[in-house]
Design a protein around this motif. Structure first.
Motif, PDB file in Angstrom:
ATOM      1  N   MET A 132       0.817  -1.189   0.000  1.00  0.00           N
ATOM      2  CA  MET A 132       0.000   0.000   0.000  1.00  0.00           C
ATOM      3  C   MET A 132       0.865   1.260   0.000  1.00  0.00           C
ATOM      4  O   MET A 132       0.544   2.225  -0.670  1.00  0.00           O
ATOM      5  N   LYS A 133       1.976   1.233   0.762  1.00  0.00           N
ATOM      6  CA  LYS A 133       2.871   2.378   0.799  1.00  0.00           C
ATOM      7  C   LYS A 133       3.461   2.649  -0.586  1.00  0.00           C
ATOM      8  O   LYS A 133       3.648   3.796  -0.969  1.00  0.00           O
ATOM      9  N   LYS A 134       3.737   1.579  -1.297  1.00  0.00           N
ATOM     10  CA  LYS A 134       4.334   1.703  -2.623  1.00  0.00           C
ATOM     11  C   LYS A 134       3.394   2.465  -3.562  1.00  0.00           C
ATOM     12  O   LYS A 134       3.815   3.372  -4.279  1.00  0.00           O
ATOM     13  N   TYR A 135       2.117   2.124  -3.528  1.00  0.00           N
ATOM     14  CA  TYR A 135       1.148   2.785  -4.395  1.00  0.00           C
ATOM     15  C   TYR A 135       0.928   4.237  -3.965  1.00  0.00           C
ATOM     16  O   TYR A 135       0.743   5.126  -4.807  1.00  0.00           O
ATOM     17  N   LEU A 136       0.952   4.481  -2.683  1.00  0.00           N
ATOM     18  CA  LEU A 136       0.797   5.837  -2.185  1.00  0.00           C
ATOM     19  C   LEU A 136       1.976   6.709  -2.614  1.00  0.00           C
ATOM     20  O   LEU A 136       1.793   7.855  -3.029  1.00  0.00           O
ATOM     21  N   MET A 137       3.174   6.169  -2.540  1.00  0.00           N
ATOM     22  CA  MET A 137       4.360   6.914  -2.966  1.00  0.00           C
ATOM     23  C   MET A 137       4.339   7.167  -4.468  1.00  0.00           C
ATOM     24  O   MET A 137       4.714   8.252  -4.928  1.00  0.00           O
ATOM     25  N   LEU A 138       3.907   6.172  -5.254  1.00  0.00           N
ATOM     26  CA  LEU A 138       3.795   6.361  -6.700  1.00  0.00           C
ATOM     27  C   LEU A 138       2.760   7.434  -7.034  1.00  0.00           C
ATOM     28  O   LEU A 138       2.981   8.256  -7.926  1.00  0.00           O
ATOM     29  N   ALA A 139       1.642   7.440  -6.328  1.00  0.00           N
ATOM     30  CA  ALA A 139       0.616   8.450  -6.566  1.00  0.00           C
ATOM     31  C   ALA A 139       1.131   9.842  -6.198  1.00  0.00           C
ATOM     32  O   ALA A 139       0.882  10.826  -6.907  1.00  0.00           O
ATOM     33  N   ALA A 140       1.867   9.950  -5.096  1.00  0.00           N
ATOM     34  CA  ALA A 140       2.428  11.237  -4.685  1.00  0.00           C
ATOM     35  C   ALA A 140       3.464  11.720  -5.697  1.00  0.00           C
ATOM     36  O   ALA A 140       3.502  12.905  -6.051  1.00  0.00           O
ATOM     37  N   ALA A 141       4.299  10.810  -6.181  1.00  0.00           N
ATOM     38  CA  ALA A 141       5.303  11.180  -7.177  1.00  0.00           C
ATOM     39  C   ALA A 141       4.639  11.617  -8.477  1.00  0.00           C
ATOM     40  O   ALA A 141       5.063  12.592  -9.106  1.00  0.00           O
ATOM     41  N   ALA A 142       3.600  10.914  -8.893  1.00  0.00           N
ATOM     42  CA  ALA A 142       2.884  11.291 -10.108  1.00  0.00           C
ATOM     43  C   ALA A 142       2.210  12.651  -9.942  1.00  0.00           C
ATOM     44  O   ALA A 142       2.191  13.466 -10.871  1.00  0.00           O
ATOM     45  N   GLY A 143       1.668  12.901  -8.779  1.00  0.00           N
ATOM     46  CA  GLY A 143       1.052  14.197  -8.510  1.00  0.00           C
ATOM     47  C   GLY A 143       2.063  15.328  -8.544  1.00  0.00           C
ATOM     48  O   GLY A 143       1.803  16.396  -9.097  1.00  0.00           O
ATOM     49  N   LEU A 144       3.221  15.115  -7.947  1.00  0.00           N
ATOM     50  CA  LEU A 144       4.272  16.132  -7.982  1.00  0.00           C
ATOM     51  C   LEU A 144       4.744  16.386  -9.401  1.00  0.00           C
ATOM     52  O   LEU A 144       4.968  17.523  -9.799  1.00  0.00           O
ATOM     53  N   LEU A 145       4.896  15.332 -10.174  1.00  0.00           N
ATOM     54  CA  LEU A 145       5.334  15.479 -11.555  1.00  0.00           C
ATOM     55  C   LEU A 145       4.299  16.228 -12.373  1.00  0.00           C
ATOM     56  O   LEU A 145       4.650  17.104 -13.172  1.00  0.00           O
ATOM     57  N   ALA A 146       3.044  15.921 -12.179  1.00  0.00           N
ATOM     58  CA  ALA A 146       1.979  16.584 -12.934  1.00  0.00           C
ATOM     59  C   ALA A 146       1.887  18.064 -12.590  1.00  0.00           C
ATOM     60  O   ALA A 146       1.618  18.890 -13.464  1.00  0.00           O
ATOM     61  N   THR A 147       2.098  18.431 -11.347  1.00  0.00           N
ATOM     62  CA  THR A 147       2.014  19.838 -10.970  1.00  0.00           C
ATOM     63  C   THR A 147       3.269  20.607 -11.326  1.00  0.00           C
ATOM     64  O   THR A 147       3.221  21.825 -11.481  1.00  0.00           O
ATOM     65  N   SER A 148       4.386  19.925 -11.469  1.00  0.00           N
ATOM     66  CA  SER A 148       5.618  20.638 -11.786  1.00  0.00           C
ATOM     67  C   SER A 148       5.762  20.920 -13.269  1.00  0.00           C
ATOM     68  O   SER A 148       6.516  21.802 -13.660  1.00  0.00           O
ATOM     69  N   ILE A 149       5.042  20.179 -14.104  1.00  0.00           N
ATOM     70  CA  ILE A 149       5.105  20.416 -15.543  1.00  0.00           C
ATOM     71  C   ILE A 149       4.197  21.581 -15.872  1.00  0.00           C
ATOM     72  O   ILE A 149       3.011  21.556 -15.600  1.00  0.00           O
ATOM     73  N   SER A 150       4.769  22.629 -16.435  1.00  0.00           N
ATOM     74  CA  SER A 150       3.981  23.792 -16.827  1.00  0.00           C
ATOM     75  C   SER A 150       4.496  24.304 -18.155  1.00  0.00           C
ATOM     76  O   SER A 150       5.519  23.853 -18.661  1.00  0.00           O
ATOM     77  N   THR A 151       3.797  25.252 -18.718  1.00  0.00           N
ATOM     78  CA  THR A 151       4.248  25.811 -19.983  1.00  0.00           C
ATOM     79  C   THR A 151       5.486  26.647 -19.730  1.00  0.00           C
ATOM     80  O   THR A 151       5.527  27.460 -18.808  1.00  0.00           O
ATOM     81  N   ALA A 152       6.474  26.456 -20.538  1.00  0.00           N
ATOM     82  CA  ALA A 152       7.723  27.182 -20.381  1.00  0.00           C
ATOM     83  C   ALA A 152       7.669  28.468 -21.197  1.00  0.00           C
ATOM     84  O   ALA A 152       7.268  28.465 -22.348  1.00  0.00           O
ATOM     85  N   GLU A 153       8.048  29.561 -20.581  1.00  0.00           N
ATOM     86  CA  GLU A 153       8.131  30.823 -21.280  1.00  0.00           C
ATOM     87  C   GLU A 153       9.586  31.054 -21.654  1.00  0.00           C
ATOM     88  O   GLU A 153      10.500  30.595 -20.982  1.00  0.00           O
ATOM     89  N   ALA A 154       9.774  31.763 -22.715  1.00  0.00           N
ATOM     90  CA  ALA A 154      11.125  32.019 -23.196  1.00  0.00           C
ATOM     91  C   ALA A 154      11.698  33.246 -22.514  1.00  0.00           C
ATOM     92  O   ALA A 154      12.047  34.226 -23.134  1.00  0.00           O
TER      93      ALA A 154
END
Length: 122
Positions: free
Chosen positions: A1-23
């Motif tokens: 269960m911890k493994k899935y929780l950590m994967l979900a947290a990592a996926a959430g962090l990755l999804a929120t950190s990806i944004s449109t890059a400005e030049a």
């Protein structure tokens, strides 16, 4: 269960950190980090280097945005009634006039000079 929780947290962090890059050039964080590393290498003055890098980064970004506003004003003169942000207009000006971000004049490879006032012979 911890493994899935950590994967979900990592996926959430990755999804929120990806944004449109400005030049835009890096601001306080990017230049401050580089200044901190440089200050640490130069006789352990990391905090002083970070402050200097932060100030430099803010100035570079200010200068870039000031030039983008000037390009947007030029674009508005050529295209009255154009809609969009000043960054979009500055990019459109760069595309139309073959300039690079950070340079107001053209570096066209075909040898054409940027449009300037003609010099009158005396």
């Amino acid at each position: 269960m911890k493994k899935y929780l950590m994967l979900a947290a990592a996926a959430g962090l990755l999804a929120t950190s990806i944004s449109t890059a400005e030049a835009e050039p890096g601001g306080c964080l990017k230049y401050g980090a580089a200044g901190a590393v440089g200050g640490h290498v130069a006789n352990h003055h990391g905090v002083l280097g970070a402050m200097g890098g932060c100030v430099t980064g803010m100035y570079v970004r200010h200068r870039y945005r000031k030039e983008a506003r000037a390009k947007a004003a030029l674009y508005d003169q050529e295209h009255p009634g154009a809609k969009g942000t000043y960054m979009e207009k500055a990019t459109a000006y760069d595309v139309e006039h073959s300039t690079k971000p950070g340079q107001m004049t053209s570096n066209a490879p075909d040898g054409t000079a940027p449009a300037t006032a003609p010099v009158q012979p005396q």
